[in-house]
Each structure stands twice: as structure tokens, then as C-alpha cells.
Enzyme design. Structure first.
Site, PDB file in Angstrom:
ATOM      1  N   ASP A 178       0.972  -1.251  -0.149  1.00  0.00           N
ATOM      2  CA  ASP A 178      -0.013  -0.169   0.193  1.00  0.00           C
ATOM      3  C   ASP A 178       0.929   0.957   0.160  1.00  0.00           C
ATOM      4  O   ASP A 178       1.433   1.488   1.085  1.00  0.00           O
ATOM      5  CB  ASP A 178      -0.851  -0.029   1.224  1.00  0.00           C
ATOM      6  CG  ASP A 178      -1.999   1.123   1.290  1.00  0.00           C
ATOM      7  OD1 ASP A 178      -1.432   2.185   0.784  1.00  0.00           O
ATOM      8  OD2 ASP A 178      -2.937   1.161   1.633  1.00  0.00           O
ATOM      9  N   HIS A 179       1.065   1.772  -1.019  1.00  0.00           N
ATOM     10  CA  HIS A 179       2.361   2.816  -1.193  1.00  0.00           C
ATOM     11  C   HIS A 179       1.949   4.129  -0.035  1.00  0.00           C
ATOM     12  O   HIS A 179       2.872   4.672   0.085  1.00  0.00           O
ATOM     13  CB  HIS A 179       2.278   3.170  -2.711  1.00  0.00           C
ATOM     14  CG  HIS A 179       1.489   4.379  -3.095  1.00  0.00           C
ATOM     15  ND1 HIS A 179       0.205   4.011  -3.547  1.00  0.00           N
ATOM     16  CD2 HIS A 179       1.513   5.741  -3.351  1.00  0.00           C
ATOM     17  CE1 HIS A 179      -0.467   5.154  -3.750  1.00  0.00           C
ATOM     18  NE2 HIS A 179       0.317   6.115  -3.840  1.00  0.00           N
ATOM     19  N   HIS A 241      -5.572   2.936   1.064  1.00  0.00           N
ATOM     20  CA  HIS A 241      -4.788   4.065   1.846  1.00  0.00           C
ATOM     21  C   HIS A 241      -5.627   4.744   2.943  1.00  0.00           C
ATOM     22  O   HIS A 241      -5.127   4.967   3.982  1.00  0.00           O
ATOM     23  CB  HIS A 241      -4.757   4.939   0.672  1.00  0.00           C
ATOM     24  CG  HIS A 241      -4.161   4.470  -0.659  1.00  0.00           C
ATOM     25  ND1 HIS A 241      -3.222   3.344  -0.769  1.00  0.00           N
ATOM     26  CD2 HIS A 241      -4.520   4.724  -2.006  1.00  0.00           C
ATOM     27  CE1 HIS A 241      -3.270   3.129  -1.931  1.00  0.00           C
ATOM     28  NE2 HIS A 241      -3.710   3.894  -2.717  1.00  0.00           N
TER      29      HIS A 241
HETATM   30  C1  BG6 Z   1      -3.493   4.939  -6.401  1.00  0.00           C
HETATM   31  C2  BG6 Z   1      -4.771   4.887  -6.942  1.00  0.00           C
HETATM   32  O1  BG6 Z   1      -3.457   3.840  -5.239  1.00  0.00           O
HETATM   33  O2  BG6 Z   1      -3.566   5.896  -5.836  1.00  0.00           O
HETATM   34  C3  BG6 Z   1      -4.955   5.996  -7.964  1.00  0.00           C
HETATM   35  O3  BG6 Z   1      -4.920   3.629  -7.745  1.00  0.00           O
HETATM   36  C4  BG6 Z   1      -4.401   7.350  -7.307  1.00  0.00           C
HETATM   37  O4  BG6 Z   1      -6.154   6.186  -8.585  1.00  0.00           O
HETATM   38  C5  BG6 Z   1      -3.358   7.044  -6.436  1.00  0.00           C
HETATM   39  O5  BG6 Z   1      -4.679   8.203  -8.115  1.00  0.00           O
HETATM   40  C6  BG6 Z   1      -3.034   8.314  -5.672  1.00  0.00           C
HETATM   41  O6  BG6 Z   1      -1.646   8.324  -4.989  1.00  0.00           O
HETATM   42  P1  BG6 Z   1      -0.955   9.507  -4.500  1.00  0.00           P
HETATM   43  O7  BG6 Z   1       0.383   9.087  -3.964  1.00  0.00           O
HETATM   44  O8  BG6 Z   1      -0.864  10.335  -5.744  1.00  0.00           O
HETATM   45  O9  BG6 Z   1      -1.690  10.175  -3.521  1.00  0.00           O
END
Ligand code: BG6
Length: 489
Positions: A178-179, A241
Site C-alpha cells: 500500500d504505497h 490508503h
Molecule cells: C492509487 C490509486 O493507489 O493511488 C490512484 O489507484 C490514485 O487512483 C493514487 O491516483 C493516488 O496516489 P498519491 O500517492 O498520488 O496520493
């Protein structure tokens, strides 16, 4: 003892490899964080020579790596990168890949990371093939498998996938990415809460009025309708997230800094989040779709996919009973930012003369996840040279000022390094993913049931979403407020 680490990226011709993975590995290489003896092998079905693959990756690095591109450094890095054409759903082709990897290894210890950057429908056959070919056998070194989201599309499918994982891997071998958990500002939530003694005593229902978590994006569905339509914002952003952010804000202090100590506390929070009955969904959530969504390439003409959602959650435990946690996320919104804002209760008695119907703004503490990473505390101050007029002012910590403009690494840098080190703290455990789905499924069911109207709330692209989302908070005497986007002038 000599040791080598092979990083195998399945789905190497995809966007993630070019935009995130290779640039992150390159940055790690420049920072000399990679293990002594390493190699990256890109795998996908299309035929490419090593050089063609490297050239494609070079473009990604030029565009997305954090550090300035240097041709010499790239050449040194690229010498560790090669390509293998193969189909991971085909057992024979996987065996051929294994043989090719073995031919390079030959060290006493040969570790392997398998990164599944592939379509989720292929996860199960990929896992089965890794299992039946013996490629995840750990007798010669560690074997770790990385899975990207989405991990299932509802609770039953997530359970099936966990089952497929556990048929071939021990839980300690699986890294569900989960980045958001790799973001520096998200990791800092634990440090902020538990390395400082000031806030913990007030971090509960006695002092906190409510919590808002926003992940707003300006981008729209773009060319991602293939993936996004039918998935929508709740599965795409909230199940993973945003519920992870909620869990980090609400968790009890873990007893130690070990992967499972923190993950256990997060699971306890998710277990305590109140599940909604279908008839409660309309009262606790709002969904929306930006107006041009149905015209986007690949979107079904009458798509009911929500591109915006606001949801009110409650956590049924001693610390949080009665404190609403409002989560909102949307595409095509006015501004891109992610933040968590904790609103404290109003003072119990106001002795200052206030204009009729005026109240004192609540103190708030905002954790600015991105951009403008930092923490803001807003409080009341007396306007100079007035009798007792007050204004909200802001005390701020900014990463850029405190640590320098390039101090914050990309989330993937940290996560990839942790996989190599075998530290799973920042990865989602199977049980927490299932719990998150168990909270999300009833909401999606509620939206599809007779208890809510169909996609009623369209919003203009570039706006703050449907006004009904404002009403969701207004009913509780609250208002969506960003504590990170403040202008003190
Ligand atoms: C991803 C989603 O996990 O997270 C995307 O699939 C989204 O739709 C993205 O744009 C948002 O990531 P960040 O790091 O730009 O907030």
C-alpha cells in the site's frame, strides 16, 4: 558467505515499472542502499532485447527519478538490469525463467524478490506457478513475493486471494504493497504520536471532537477506465490508503517497534470500526460522480461508478467512542492534497465577548501528507490592538524547511528497501485487508440497495464534490476544513 539478490519484476513492460519501480531502484542505487550483489530482471510477454528494455527504463528514470540524470551512473546501474520474455501463467515458461535465473546465481546464498506488477486477475495463477515450480522454496535464500493493490474487489475475493497466497507462501514471504504506508509523512504519524508526550494525553474522545481525512485529486479517470470503471473511489482509495491512515491515527501505542506489534494494533482498530447496516449507509455516506466522467474513454455510458465519496465512520472502543472520523476522496477535484486533521473540542466556557451567534474556532492539528509535507497546529490568538478580537493563527512544521528540499524519498524507495531487508512493518497483513473489505462491502451494498437513491450527486470537475458531502458534516456541527492549505495573511 557470498550472497546475491535477484529482483524479478513481472509485468515489466507496464507503467508501474517505468514510472515507479525502476526510478526508485535507481535512486536507491545512487544512495548506495542496494545490497552488494544485486540484479533486476524484467519479465513480461513481449519480446525485447536487454538493451531495448534498458532504453525504455532509461526514459522512465529521466522523467521520474528524484535525482538528476547522469549517463555514467545510469550505465553502471543498467549493467545490473536485464530482460526475459515469458508468460508467468505458463508453468513451462516459468520453469525456463527459473533456469535462466539459476544460471546467473551460483552464489552460496541467492535471494529473490518477485514483484507482481501484473493484472490482478493473474495473481492466482502466478502464485500457483511460483509454487509448483519450486521458485518460492527458501532453501537457497529468501523468496519474497510483492503484490500490488487491488487485493481483491470485495471480502470473498480477498479471502480467496489470501487463500491462494497461503497455499504457496508463508505470511512472512508476502508483501502486500500500500504505497501510502511508504510515504514519509505517513510513517511520521507513529513518531509524532509516540515520540512526543504532548499530544497523547489529549488524543481521545475527551478532547477530540472529530477527525477529517481527505485525499483529493485533481486528475480524472484519464486513460484508466479499464481499471477504474466499476471499481470507483471507495475500492481504489478508501479500502486501502484511507483506512490505513485512519488506523494509524486511531491505533493504541504498540509495545515495540516490530512489524507485528504495529500491525496488531491497526487490526484492533479496524475490528472496532462500526460496520454499517445497508439502511445506515445513506445517513453516513455520500457518493458522487464528476459530470464528464461518463464521456471518458472506456467508461460505460450509464456507469454508476463513484468518483467521489465521503463517509462517516465511528470506532467503538474506549478511546474513540462517539468521535466521528470523516473520510473523503475524489477525482477531478479543485486541488490535490492529502491530509488528516484532528479537531479538538471547543473550550468548555468562553469568557470573551463574542459577536452574536459566533463561536470560537476549534483548535486543529493537521498532518499534511502531501504536497507541502508537514504538520500545522491552528489556534486562537488575540488580534493586536483590539480589546479581545481573536483570529485563527497557525504554527507550522515543514519538511522542506526542517530537512531540506530533497529530503523526502519516493514511497517506493522505502518500501522496496524494506522488502529486501525483510521488514514487513509498512505492508498490509492479510487480516487487515480482509477487515477493511468487511467495512467497505456493506457500504457498496448499501449504495446498490433500495435504501439509497442511484448516482444522484453529480459534481462539477474542479469543484469540492457534491454539496451533500457538506451536509453530512453540517448535521454534526462540523465543516470540511483544510488545515494545511491555510493562508495566514
Ligand atoms: C492509487 C490509486 O493507489 O493511488 C490512484 O489507484 C490514485 O487512483 C493514487 O491516483 C493516488 O496516489 P498519491 O500517492 O498520488 O496520493
Amino acid at each position: 558467505m557470498s550472497e546475491m539478490t535477484t529482483i524479478v519484476i513481472f509485468g515489466a513492460s507496464g507503467d508501474l515499472t517505468r514510472r515507479k519501480l525502476i526510478p526508485a531502484f535507481f535512486d536507491l542505487y545512487l544512495k548506495e542502499r542496494l545490497p552488494a550483489n544485486w540484479r533486476i530482471v524484467g519479465v513480461s510477454r513481449s519480446p525485447h532485447s536487454d538493451d531495448e528494455f534498458r532504453d525504455k527504463m532509461k526514459l522512465g528514470v529521466k522523467e521520474f527519478a528524484r535525482f538528476a540524470f547522469d549517463a555514467e551512473q545510469w550505465a553502471a546501474f543498467a549493467a545490473h538490469v536485464s530482460y526475459h520474455a515469458g508468460n508467468l501463467t505458463n508453468e513451462d515458461e516459468m520453469r525456463a525463467l527459473d533456469q535462466a535465473l539459476l544460471a546467473h546465481e551460483g552464489e552460496e546464498v541467492a535471494n529473490r524478490m518477485y514483484y507482481l506488477s501484473i493484472a490482478p486477475r493473474l495473481y492466482e495463477s502466478a502464485l500457483a506457478n511460483l509454487g509448483c515450480t519450486g521458485m518460492v522454496d527458501e532453501s537457497g535464500g529468501w523468496r519474497r513475493v510483492v503484490i500490488e493493490k487491488p487485493f481483491g474487489h470485495d471480502l470473498p475475493s480477498a479471502k480467496l486471494l489470501n487463500h491462494a497466497v497461503h497455499r504457496v507462501l508463508d505470511e512472512s514471504q508476502i508483501y502486500r504493497i500500500d504505497h501510502y504506508l511508504g510515504k514519509e509523512t505517513v510513517q511520521n504519524i507513529m513518531v509524532f504520536r509516540f515520540a512526543n508526550s504532548l499530544f497523547e494525553p489529549v488524543w481521545n474522545r475527551n478532547y477530540i471532537d472529530h477527525v477529517q481525512i481527505t485525499a483529493a485529486e485533481t486528475v480524472d479517470v484519464g486513460h484508466r477506465a479499464d481499471y477504474y470503471d466499476g471499481v470507483g473511489v471507495v475500492r481504489d482509495m478508501m479500502q486501502n490508503h484511507m483506512l490505513q491512515l485512519l488506523a494509524l491515527v486511531a491505533a493504541e501505542p504498540p509495545a515495540s517497534f516490530e512489524a507485528d506489534a504495529l500491525r496488531n494494533e491497526k487490526v484492533k482498530v479496524l475490528r472496532a470500526v462500526r460496520k454499517m447496516e445497508p439502511e445506515e449507509v445513506a445517513r453516513n455516506s455520500v457518493r458522487g460522480q464528476y459530470r464528464a466522467y461518463r464521456d471518458a474513454e472506456g467508461v460505460a455510458p450509464y456507469s454508476e461508478t463513484a468518483t467521489y465519496a465521503a463517509i462517516r465512520f465511528f470506532i467503538d472502543n474506549w478511546r474513540w467512542q462517539g468521535v466521528p472520523f470523516y473520510l473523503r476522496s475524489g477525482k477531478a477535484m479543485a486541488k490535490k492534497f492529502t491530509e488528516i486533521t484532528i479537531f479538538f473540542k471547543e473550550p468548555p466556557h468562553v469568557m470573551f465577548p463574542l459577536p452574536a451567534n459566533a463561536t470560537i474556532a476549534r483548535n486543529s492539528l493537521s498532518i499534511c501528507i502531501q504536497p507541502d509535507e508537514g504538520i500545522h497546529f491552528s489556534f486562537q490568538a488575540k488580534v493586536p490592538d483590539t480589546a479581545a478580537r481573536m483570529r485563527t493563527v497557525n504554527m507550522a512544521f515543514q519538511y522542506e524547511t526542517a530537512f531540506g528540499p530533497t529530503a523526502i524519498p519516493e514511497a517506493y524507495e522505502r518500501l522496496l528497501l524494506d522488502i529486501i531487508k525483510g521488514d514487513a512493518s509498512l505492508f498490509s497483513r492479510g487480516d487487515s485487508i480482509e477487515l477493511a473489505w468487511s467495512l467497505i462491502d456493506p457500504i457498496l451494498e448499501g449504495w446498490n440497495s433500495d435504501h439509497t437513491t442511484s448516482m444522484a450527486f453529480f459534481y462539477e470537475a474542479g469543484s469540492w464534490g457534491p454539496v451533500e458531502a457538506d451536509r453530512l458534516l453540517a448535521r454534526d456541527g462540523a465543516k470540511w476544513t483544510s488545515g494545511c492549505q491555510v493562508d495566514d495573511s
